[in-house]
Design a protein around this motif. Structure first.
Motif, PDB file in Angstrom:
ATOM      1  N   VAL A 279       1.219  -0.924   0.018  1.00 34.34           N
ATOM      2  CA  VAL A 279      -0.254   0.034  -0.076  1.00 34.34           C
ATOM      3  C   VAL A 279       0.807   1.116   0.181  1.00 34.34           C
ATOM      4  CG1 VAL A 279      -2.227   1.372   1.677  1.00 34.34           C
ATOM      5  CG2 VAL A 279      -1.892  -0.697   1.153  1.00 34.34           C
ATOM      6  N   ILE A 280       0.561   2.651  -0.366  1.00 36.32           N
ATOM      7  CA  ILE A 280       0.847   2.718  -1.375  1.00 36.32           C
ATOM      8  C   ILE A 280       0.350   4.220   0.106  1.00 36.32           C
ATOM      9  CG2 ILE A 280       2.108   5.735  -2.264  1.00 36.32           C
ATOM     10  CD1 ILE A 280       1.987   4.122  -4.786  1.00 36.32           C
ATOM     11  N   ALA A 281       1.462   4.286   1.104  1.00 33.38           N
ATOM     12  CA  ALA A 281       0.763   5.422   2.591  1.00 33.38           C
ATOM     13  C   ALA A 281       1.027   6.938   2.314  1.00 33.38           C
ATOM     14  CB  ALA A 281       1.692   4.820   3.881  1.00 33.38           C
ATOM     15  N   GLU A 282       1.354   6.922   1.371  1.00 35.62           N
ATOM     16  CA  GLU A 282       1.906   8.692   1.219  1.00 35.62           C
ATOM     17  C   GLU A 282       0.422   9.655   0.586  1.00 35.62           C
ATOM     18  OE1 GLU A 282       4.132  10.196   2.078  1.00 35.62           O
ATOM     19  OE2 GLU A 282       5.913   9.050   2.576  1.00 35.62           O
ATOM     20  N   TYR A 283      -0.407  11.007   0.528  1.00 37.34           N
ATOM     21  CA  TYR A 283      -1.109  10.949   0.724  1.00 37.34           C
ATOM     22  C   TYR A 283      -1.025  11.979  -0.340  1.00 37.34           C
ATOM     23  CZ  TYR A 283      -3.250   8.532   4.157  1.00 37.34           C
ATOM     24  OH  TYR A 283      -4.447   7.705   5.286  1.00 37.34           O
ATOM     25  N   GLU A 284      -0.267  12.924  -0.405  1.00 36.96           N
ATOM     26  CA  GLU A 284       0.396  13.296  -1.772  1.00 36.96           C
ATOM     27  C   GLU A 284       0.455  12.765  -2.961  1.00 36.96           C
ATOM     28  OE1 GLU A 284       0.944  16.426  -1.230  1.00 36.96           O
ATOM     29  OE2 GLU A 284       0.338  16.929   0.948  1.00 36.96           O
ATOM     30  N   PRO A 285       0.488  13.297  -3.682  1.00 39.65           N
ATOM     31  CA  PRO A 285       0.232  12.933  -5.437  1.00 39.65           C
ATOM     32  C   PRO A 285       1.319  12.795  -5.721  1.00 39.65           C
ATOM     33  CG  PRO A 285      -1.775  14.667  -5.402  1.00 39.65           C
ATOM     34  CD  PRO A 285      -0.828  13.923  -3.724  1.00 39.65           C
ATOM     35  N   GLU A 286       2.503  13.393  -4.962  1.00 41.43           N
ATOM     36  CA  GLU A 286       3.608  13.989  -5.847  1.00 41.43           C
ATOM     37  C   GLU A 286       4.678  13.018  -5.636  1.00 41.43           C
ATOM     38  OE1 GLU A 286       5.906  17.745  -5.455  1.00 41.43           O
ATOM     39  OE2 GLU A 286       3.945  18.542  -6.911  1.00 41.43           O
ATOM     40  N   GLU A 287       4.254  12.494  -3.859  1.00 40.97           N
ATOM     41  CA  GLU A 287       5.400  11.915  -3.221  1.00 40.97           C
ATOM     42  C   GLU A 287       4.795   9.855  -4.381  1.00 40.97           C
ATOM     43  OE1 GLU A 287       7.981  12.029  -1.535  1.00 40.97           O
ATOM     44  OE2 GLU A 287       7.582  13.651  -1.861  1.00 40.97           O
ATOM     45  N   GLN A 288       3.531   9.657  -4.199  1.00 37.51           N
ATOM     46  CA  GLN A 288       2.810   8.739  -4.978  1.00 37.51           C
ATOM     47  C   GLN A 288       3.366   8.082  -6.147  1.00 37.51           C
ATOM     48  OE1 GLN A 288      -1.584   9.618  -4.855  1.00 37.51           O
ATOM     49  NE2 GLN A 288      -1.685   8.943  -2.418  1.00 37.51           N
ATOM     50  N   GLN A 289       3.621   9.746  -6.818  1.00 37.84           N
ATOM     51  CA  GLN A 289       4.142   9.447  -8.200  1.00 37.84           C
ATOM     52  C   GLN A 289       5.452   8.854  -8.371  1.00 37.84           C
ATOM     53  OE1 GLN A 289       3.298   8.875 -10.950  1.00 37.84           O
ATOM     54  NE2 GLN A 289       3.030  10.350 -11.656  1.00 37.84           N
ATOM     55  N   LYS A 290       6.443  10.115  -7.222  1.00 35.81           N
ATOM     56  CA  LYS A 290       7.772   9.163  -6.833  1.00 35.81           C
ATOM     57  C   LYS A 290       7.197   7.540  -6.190  1.00 35.81           C
ATOM     58  CE  LYS A 290       9.059  13.617  -5.442  1.00 35.81           C
ATOM     59  NZ  LYS A 290       9.963  14.504  -4.128  1.00 35.81           N
ATOM     60  N   ARG A 291       6.902   7.161  -5.624  1.00 34.64           N
ATOM     61  CA  ARG A 291       6.657   5.419  -4.935  1.00 34.64           C
ATOM     62  C   ARG A 291       6.915   4.857  -6.777  1.00 34.64           C
ATOM     63  NH1 ARG A 291       5.079   2.828  -0.413  1.00 34.64           N
ATOM     64  NH2 ARG A 291       6.087   0.184  -0.933  1.00 34.64           N
ATOM     65  N   LEU A 292       5.728   5.617  -7.498  1.00 39.95           N
ATOM     66  CA  LEU A 292       5.677   4.564  -8.467  1.00 39.95           C
ATOM     67  C   LEU A 292       6.622   4.983  -8.982  1.00 39.95           C
ATOM     68  CD1 LEU A 292       1.820   5.065  -9.586  1.00 39.95           C
ATOM     69  CD2 LEU A 292       2.773   3.184  -8.144  1.00 39.95           C
ATOM     70  N   ARG A 293       7.391   5.590  -9.757  1.00 41.62           N
ATOM     71  CA  ARG A 293       8.303   5.801 -10.838  1.00 41.62           C
ATOM     72  C   ARG A 293       9.728   5.186 -10.085  1.00 41.62           C
ATOM     73  NH1 ARG A 293       7.957  11.920 -13.100  1.00 41.62           N
ATOM     74  NH2 ARG A 293       6.315  11.327 -13.624  1.00 41.62           N
ATOM     75  N   TYR A 294      10.162   5.168  -8.927  1.00 42.97           N
ATOM     76  CA  TYR A 294      11.237   4.014  -8.615  1.00 42.97           C
ATOM     77  C   TYR A 294      10.564   2.557  -8.598  1.00 42.97           C
ATOM     78  CZ  TYR A 294      12.402   9.206  -5.990  1.00 42.97           C
ATOM     79  OH  TYR A 294      12.875  10.474  -5.590  1.00 42.97           O
ATOM     80  N   ASN A 295       9.803   2.620  -8.449  1.00 43.93           N
ATOM     81  CA  ASN A 295       9.622   0.991  -8.155  1.00 43.93           C
ATOM     82  C   ASN A 295       9.719   0.822  -9.755  1.00 43.93           C
ATOM     83  OD1 ASN A 295       6.937  -0.820  -8.100  1.00 43.93           O
ATOM     84  ND2 ASN A 295       8.980  -1.596  -7.554  1.00 43.93           N
ATOM     85  N   ASP A 296       9.242   1.681 -11.308  1.00 45.44           N
ATOM     86  CA  ASP A 296       9.683   1.643 -12.199  1.00 45.44           C
ATOM     87  C   ASP A 296      11.233   1.786 -12.708  1.00 45.44           C
ATOM     88  OD1 ASP A 296       7.085   0.865 -13.271  1.00 45.44           O
ATOM     89  OD2 ASP A 296       5.967   2.841 -13.199  1.00 45.44           O
ATOM     90  N   LEU A 297      11.254   2.315 -11.911  1.00 45.42           N
ATOM     91  CA  LEU A 297      12.814   2.093 -12.446  1.00 45.42           C
ATOM     92  C   LEU A 297      13.338   1.108 -11.900  1.00 45.42           C
ATOM     93  CD1 LEU A 297      15.861   3.258 -13.423  1.00 45.42           C
ATOM     94  CD2 LEU A 297      15.695   4.809 -11.283  1.00 45.42           C
ATOM     95  N   ILE A 298      13.188   0.515 -10.941  1.00 45.19           N
ATOM     96  CA  ILE A 298      13.871  -0.313 -10.335  1.00 45.19           C
ATOM     97  C   ILE A 298      13.916  -1.828 -11.003  1.00 45.19           C
ATOM     98  CG2 ILE A 298      13.876  -2.420  -8.464  1.00 45.19           C
ATOM     99  CD1 ILE A 298      13.952   0.115  -6.120  1.00 45.19           C
TER     100      ILE A 298
END
Length: 260
Positions: free
Chosen positions: A165-184
């Motif tokens: 679960v993405i615990a962050e509520y900020e859209p930018e932080e959620q986007q970072k989480r997804l992009r970091y995962n895609d990068l890995i």
């Protein structure tokens, strides 16, 4: 899905999108059609959906019982300009498609634009369903591509260990989480692909016959070879791996080349 395909600055312009049952609805069919995107979802329990006649006089041999109601073309024509304006706004990025679809879905059922969008979507989806039930090749193609998407999602989720679960509520932080995962995930896919290509080349050098149809069954998403847990060290002085200068990967590694 619509938001991702219509985002500006993408290196690839999507003209066909595959999705599972949850990725389709009458409204989604309507706006992907208006945006020039062919939505090709894998729909479970398609028999529960309604197929629409173009008018009450239309009759079809053998399949007439599949059609239970007719399309309201007057409603679509009356709101066509508004539908096009909304589609152009989505394409220009001035309206968020997820927000728009949520608003359309939450508004009163008397919302005429919502009804017009759904009516247009019913037209597009009816045509797609008729192609779906009449073409085995289409069903196989959609299923194969949807399986690839699900395989990647499972692979990326496996790499995003610790919390689903993405615990962050900020859209930018959620986007970072997804992009970091895609990068890995992309990095591991690259290494897996390199390893497989080098192994295949060694097999050919040893005289083994490698057929293209056998390679088609290979996937860049294996996980048994990945050390997900353990000690990780960053070596800033480490030399690049030898495969980067390998002629087998040289063309793909050069910036500016188009992917074929």
């Amino acid at each position: 899905m619509i938001e991702g395909c219509s985002r500006r600055g993408l290196s690839v312009k999507a003209d066909t999108v595959h999705a599972d049952t949850q990725g389709q609805s009458a409204a989604v069919f309507a706006f992907t059609h208006l945006l020039g995107i062919r939505l090709m979802p894998r729909i479970r329990n398609w028999k529960d959906l309604v197929l629409y006649r173009p008018d009450s006089e239309a009759k079809y041999r053998h399949v007439d019982r599949l059609f239970t109601t007719t399309i309201d073309w007057v409603l679509i024509e009356r709101h066509w300009q508004e539908l096009m304006q909304v589609a152009l706004s989505i394409q220009a990025g001035t309206i968020s498609s997820p927000l728009l679809l949520r608003r359309l879905g939450s508004e009163s059922r008397k919302n005429r634009l919502d009804l017009a969008a759904r009516e247009l979507g019913n037209v597009v989806r009816t045509v797609f369903l008729l192609e779906w039930i009449s073409s085995r090749e289409l069903r196989q193609d959609v299923t194969a591509n949807t399986n690839k998407i699900e395989s990647y999602n499972g692979f990326a989720k496996w790499l995003s260990f610790g919390c689903d679960v993405i615990a962050e509520y900020e859209p930018e932080e959620q986007q970072k989480r997804l992009r970091y995962n895609d990068l890995i995930a992309s990095s591991v896919i690259l290494q897996n692909t390199v390893d497989m290509m080098r192994a295949l080349r060694d097999m050919v050098a040893d005289g083994e016959k490698v057929r293209a149809e056998d390679i088609e069954f290979r996937s860049p998403y294996p996980t048994h070879n990945v050390r997900r847990f353990g000690r990780y060290r960053l070596h800033l002085d480490r030399l690049p791996e030898s495969w980067i200068d390998d002629a087998l990967f040289g063309r793909a590694a050069r910036p500016g080349d188009e992917m074929r």
